[in-house]
Write a protein that holds these residues in place. Structure first.
Motif, short mmCIF file in Angstrom:
data_model
loop_
_atom_site.label_atom_id
_atom_site.label_comp_id
_atom_site.label_asym_id
_atom_site.label_seq_id
_atom_site.Cartn_x
_atom_site.Cartn_y
_atom_site.Cartn_z
N ILE A 1 0.82 -1.22 0.00
CA ILE A 1 0.00 0.00 0.00
C ILE A 1 0.85 1.26 0.00
O ILE A 1 0.57 2.22 -0.74
N ALA A 2 1.90 1.30 0.80
CA ALA A 2 2.71 2.52 0.91
C ALA A 2 3.39 2.86 -0.40
O ALA A 2 3.33 4.00 -0.88
N CYS A 3 4.05 1.87 -1.00
CA CYS A 3 4.81 2.14 -2.23
C CYS A 3 3.91 2.34 -3.44
O CYS A 3 4.35 2.85 -4.47
N ALA A 4 2.64 1.92 -3.31
CA ALA A 4 1.69 2.12 -4.42
C ALA A 4 0.70 3.24 -4.11
O ALA A 4 -0.27 3.43 -4.84
N SER A 5 0.97 3.99 -3.03
CA SER A 5 0.11 5.13 -2.70
C SER A 5 0.49 6.29 -3.61
O SER A 5 1.11 6.10 -4.65
N SER A 6 0.15 7.50 -3.22
CA SER A 6 0.46 8.65 -4.07
C SER A 6 1.96 8.74 -4.32
O SER A 6 2.78 8.34 -3.49
N LEU A 7 2.32 9.26 -5.48
CA LEU A 7 3.73 9.42 -5.83
C LEU A 7 4.45 10.28 -4.81
O LEU A 7 5.60 10.03 -4.45
N GLU A 8 3.75 11.29 -4.30
CA GLU A 8 4.34 12.19 -3.30
C GLU A 8 4.72 11.41 -2.04
O GLU A 8 5.80 11.58 -1.48
N ASN A 9 3.83 10.52 -1.58
CA ASN A 9 4.12 9.73 -0.38
C ASN A 9 5.26 8.75 -0.63
O ASN A 9 6.14 8.58 0.22
N TYR A 10 5.26 8.12 -1.79
CA TYR A 10 6.34 7.19 -2.16
C TYR A 10 7.70 7.90 -2.14
O TYR A 10 8.66 7.42 -1.54
N LYS A 11 7.76 9.07 -2.76
CA LYS A 11 9.02 9.82 -2.79
C LYS A 11 9.40 10.31 -1.40
O LYS A 11 10.58 10.33 -1.03
N ASN A 12 8.39 10.68 -0.62
CA ASN A 12 8.65 11.17 0.74
C ASN A 12 9.27 10.08 1.60
O ASN A 12 10.23 10.32 2.34
N LEU A 13 8.74 8.86 1.50
CA LEU A 13 9.30 7.74 2.27
C LEU A 13 10.74 7.46 1.87
O LEU A 13 11.60 7.22 2.72
N LYS A 14 11.01 7.51 0.58
CA LYS A 14 12.38 7.30 0.10
C LYS A 14 13.31 8.39 0.64
O LYS A 14 14.45 8.13 1.05
N SER A 15 12.81 9.63 0.62
CA SER A 15 13.61 10.77 1.08
C SER A 15 13.90 10.67 2.58
O SER A 15 15.03 10.90 3.02
N ILE A 16 12.87 10.34 3.36
CA ILE A 16 13.05 10.20 4.81
C ILE A 16 14.04 9.08 5.11
O ILE A 16 14.89 9.20 6.00
N SER A 17 13.92 7.99 4.37
CA SER A 17 14.84 6.86 4.54
C SER A 17 16.29 7.30 4.35
O SER A 17 17.17 6.95 5.14
N ARG A 18 16.54 8.09 3.31
CA ARG A 18 17.91 8.58 3.06
C ARG A 18 18.34 9.57 4.14
O ARG A 18 19.47 9.51 4.63
N LYS A 19 17.44 10.50 4.49
CA LYS A 19 17.79 11.56 5.44
C LYS A 19 18.17 10.99 6.80
O LYS A 19 19.13 11.45 7.44
N TYR A 20 17.41 10.00 7.26
CA TYR A 20 17.64 9.46 8.60
C TYR A 20 18.43 8.16 8.58
O TYR A 20 18.55 7.48 9.60
N ASN A 21 18.97 7.84 7.39
CA ASN A 21 19.83 6.66 7.26
C ASN A 21 19.12 5.41 7.77
O ASN A 21 19.72 4.57 8.46
#
Length: 812
Positions: free
Chosen positions: A577-597
């Motif tokens: 569900i998360a990765c197939a949700s809105s593109l904005e949410n998908y990109k946000n999760l990827k960004s947070i993952s990188r930011k907080y390692n």
């Protein structure tokens, strides 16, 4: 000559004292011994509490005397058989004097430092006298009160030693004393007027070092309840172990930063004479303990990790400080005048700010007086008002050889950063024996364990998992982990622990790891749960290398991923569900993952245990470009159409797929094509294309009525109703010598999913069971696509995919 010091835990009761006497007896057969003892157990604390109570209520103080007296008389009864009456009379006389002091406090309503010193001295006076008389029955022993030998100034509670007079007194006494063992009380001393003074925190250790230095002892032994100085506090870091050998400087650094088996002043007299100090365990005397000496055996760059809690950071800053001398002097002068101890110092090279760490209980006073000291500069806005940060801790990595090893500070801060430990300030001396950092107090345990793993447990990495969802996939995942636990430890050097488990109703946590042979029973008796409560508990536990595992298909669980990632907690999920949700949410999760390692892995979103997403990532990261994807991505739909024919009903095959765990709990998600649409969307996004779910053309084969049902029973009833329609679809494909496959396609930046008739010469034709297949057409694989094929559904293979993602995190 050896000096042996025994702490309060070593002499807490008669059984412990018997162990002490056995140790002294064995040591005295080799050389002359000076024995320094602390008060019994918590006696000193109880004596001081009685003195404070005497100010208010003398009856309470008297009751406390009786409690203390009872302990001492019990020890006398159990240890001393001869000369008992004389011992009783002496001890009783001391308690009568203590009672007189308490009564004086009550009558005068005054409790001075001088009186407190006198009260606290009774603990060591009593313990040393009783232990000496018990020892006399076993070996050649005498007793002396240390306050008759150690001479100090009149700072009653933290006296400074006059070493000239003290050393003469000690050497004269021991030169004229022929006994093999001399028992003395630690902590207490006296001034020139023969008034009792005390040596402050760690005073008994300090007393022992004073005697050892004065006597040029061969060794000073500190006997306590642990087997030496540890690489970290063993109550916080379970993997900590005793350090065999350590230098004086390293020991001082560790003890300064909270290693409680030894206090910094203790080392100084022995260090000046280069007398070896050995930390030993009264309850494991055969253990070699820790040897502190001038030339320890070199064994690793980092010797230990320690910390101090309840620290405040005081910051003096402002542009008016730059280039102006005297600010540092005034800062430290003010703190010194208020008797505020500075533990940590760091200054910006621009001279714009100075930070000092002090104990939190001094912070308010420090701010008050520093604001007064710099009031003119603050008023003229040359500097800012003093800034205070509370709830902090100092963590220190210590090792004399660190200066010869490059990159240690990098390893330290990298490890802390990966686990979301925020650094408030850093200090490192030019000697490079110590790297210190100020962190939030709540992160101290995690930081200690993280650094201990980094510097002392590099062969074994510990992962702490928090699992939500223990249905088919979750249960198989836990079973696989249980089965492979030893293999992971032996071959991959991974220690994977399950710290928390939850389902929709209950949750359980165990900081030492949940038993994977009994977790079901524990969960049944767990506490009520919610997604937020589970998250808050994971945050509160605050373990290093934490990973949240989502084995559900729940939208609310998926909505929690960002919160976990922001806490540097990794996320592994089979929930699409998360990765197939809105593109904005998908990109946000990827960004947070990188930011907080924080790793965010979802290999099982497509193809269950098949390495589809991982292969795709490797293609993209290596510079290849994806042009086209063709795939059968639904193991459940492939199972359904591989088993559906004229001899079966469509409904019965779907029910079988659900029973065998190939479908989602709601099989309509699979049969409607929504699940496949999500999968091709995820592959398109991972290929670098920006698509939304509504951009996927879904050519559903289900009747509208079936799609609009609201529960499983209604859905299955509708399938039976439209059986003829499904048979027609099957017969049409069979007549063309084709097989039915639900195909996902991505080409020319567009995607679609739908049921297709696959001819016999197509790679999809012979796809059996619940298998998946993916064809990647890329720059490198233009004519002959890269093909991935294998089991793409089922609880076991999905669980193994989750397991593989966890191992990826562990190996990173």
């Amino acid at each position: 000559m050896k000096v042996l010091k025994f702490g309060g835990s070593s002499v807490a009761n008669s059984e412990n004292i018997k162990k002490v006497l056995a140790i002294v007896s064995a040591a005295s057969k080799e050389t002359k011994i000076a024995v320094i003892v602390s008060a019994f157990g918590k006696t000193t604390d109880n004596l001081l509490a009685g003195a404070n109570n005497a100010l208010q209520d003398i009856d309470i103080a008297k009751q406390q005397i009786e409690t203390i007296k009872k302990l001492h008389f019990e020890i006398i009864n159990e240890l001393i058989q001869t000369n008992t009456l004389e011992v009783y009379e002496k001890v009783n006389s001391l308690f009568n004097r203590l009672l007189s002091i308490y009564e004086g406090i009550f009558l005068l309503q005054e409790l001075s430092d001088k009186t407190l010193a006198k009260v606290s001295s009774f603990g060591e006076k009593l313990s040393s006298f009783i232990i000496a008389n018990a020892a006399k029955e076993l070996f050649d022993t005498t007793h002396q009160e240390s306050n008759k030998l150690i001479i100090t100034d009149s700072n009653y509670l933290n006296a400074q030693v006059d070493f000239g007079k003290t050393n003469r007194n000690i050497t004269d006494f021991f030169n004229t004393n022929s006994h093999q063992v001399i028992v003395l009380g630690g902590f207490i001393s006296s001034n020139e007027k023969d008034e009792i003074t005390t040596l402050g925190r760690g005073g008994s250790d300090y007393s022992a070092a004073i005697f050892a230095a004065a006597l040029n002892a061969d060794e000073l032994q500190i006997w306590t309840d642990v087997s030496g100085m540890f690489t970290a506090n063993p109550t916080i870091v379970k993997q900590a172990f005793a350090i065999k050998e350590i230098s004086y400087e390293e020991a001082m650094e560790l003890s300064h930063f909270g290693a409680k088996v030894l206090y910094p002043p203790t080392i100084q007299p022995a260090l000046r004479k280069e007398i070896p100090i050995r930390i030993k365990n009264t309850f494991e005397p055969e253990n070699s303990g820790t040897l502190i000496s001038n030339n320890p055996q070199k064994n690793g760059a980092v010797k230990g990790i320690s910390h101090i809690e309840n620290i405040s950071l005081i910051t003096l800053e402002g542009g008016g400080m730059v280039g102006i001398p005297g600010f540092s002097k005034r800062l430290f002068e003010t703190l010194s005048q208020q008797k505020i101890n500075v533990i940590f110092i760091t200054q910006a090279s621009s001279e714009y700010s100075i930070c000092v760490g002090i104990y939190e209980n001094d912070a308010a006073k420090a701010k008050q007086f520093l604001d007064e000291t710099f009031s003119i500069e603050i008023e003229r806005k040359k500097i800012k008002p003093i800034h205070v940060e509370n709830d902090l801790a100092i963590i220190a990595v210590v090792g004399e050889s660190m200066k010869n090893h490059q990159g240690l500070s990098g390893q330290m801060f990298s490890a802390l950063g990966k686990n979301n430990v925020n650094i408030r300030a850093i200090a490192q001396g030019s000697s490079e024996k110590n790297i210190s950092a100020v962190i939030n107090k709540k992160d101290a345990k995690k930081a200690l364990n993280t650094l201990h793993e980094q510097f002392f447990e590099e062969k074994i990495k510990q992962l702490n998992l928090f699992v939500t969802g223990v249905g088919n996939v979750g249960e198989r995942f836990l079973a696989q982990l249980h089965q492979q636990k030893n293999h992971l430890k032996e071959h991959l050097k991974l220690n994977i622990r399950i710290i928390g488990i939850s389902n929709s109703k209950k949750m359980i946590f165990d900081k030492n790891g949940i038993s994977l042979s009994n977790w079901k029973n524990e969960l049944e008796n767990g506490e009520p749960t919610s997604l937020q409560m589970f998250f808050e508990k994971v945050k509160e536990i605050n373990f290093r290398n934490s990973v949240f595992i989502d084995n559900t298909a729940n939208e609310q669980v998926a909505a929690m991923y960002a919160a976990y990632l922001r806490e540097s907690i990794g996320v592994v999920t089979c929930n699409k569900i998360a990765c197939a949700s809105s593109l904005e949410n998908y990109k946000n999760l990827k960004s947070i993952s990188r930011k907080y390692n924080a790793p965010f892995l979802f290999e099982t979103n497509v193809g269950a245990g098949l390495p589809i997403i991982d292969t795709l990532k490797n293609l993209v990261n290596s510079g290849d470009k994806i042009h086209k994807i063709q795939a059968v991505l639904s193991g459940s739909l492939n199972f359904v159409f591989n088993n559906f024919d004229e001899k079966t009903t469509f409904q019965s095959v779907v029910k079988q797929a659900q029973k065998e765990g190939y479908t989602e709990p709601d099989p309509k998600i699979d049969l409607s094509g929504v699940d496949v649409a999500r999968k091709i969307l995820i592959l398109a996004r991972e290929s670098g294309y920006s698509l939304e779910l509504e951009d996927i053309e879904n050519q559903s084969f289900l009747p509208k009525e079936s799609l609009e049902t609201t529960d499983n029973q209604s859905f299955f009833d509708s399938l039976l109703k439209f059986e003829n329609q499904f048979q027609e679809i099957y017969q049409k494909a069979t007549s063309k010598n084709c097989r039915l496959k639900y195909v996902a396609e991505f080409v020319d930046e567009k995607a679609n999913v739908g049921l297709q008739e696959i001819p016999a010469n197509h790679p999809f034709y012979n796809l059996e069971g619940s298998d998946n297949i993916v064809l990647f057409f890329t720059d490198r694989y233009a004519k002959n696509p890269l093909l991935i094929k294998g089991a793409g559904a089922g609880a076991d293979v999905t669980a193994s995919g989750i397991f593989a993602d966890v191992i990826r995190i562990g190996n990173n």
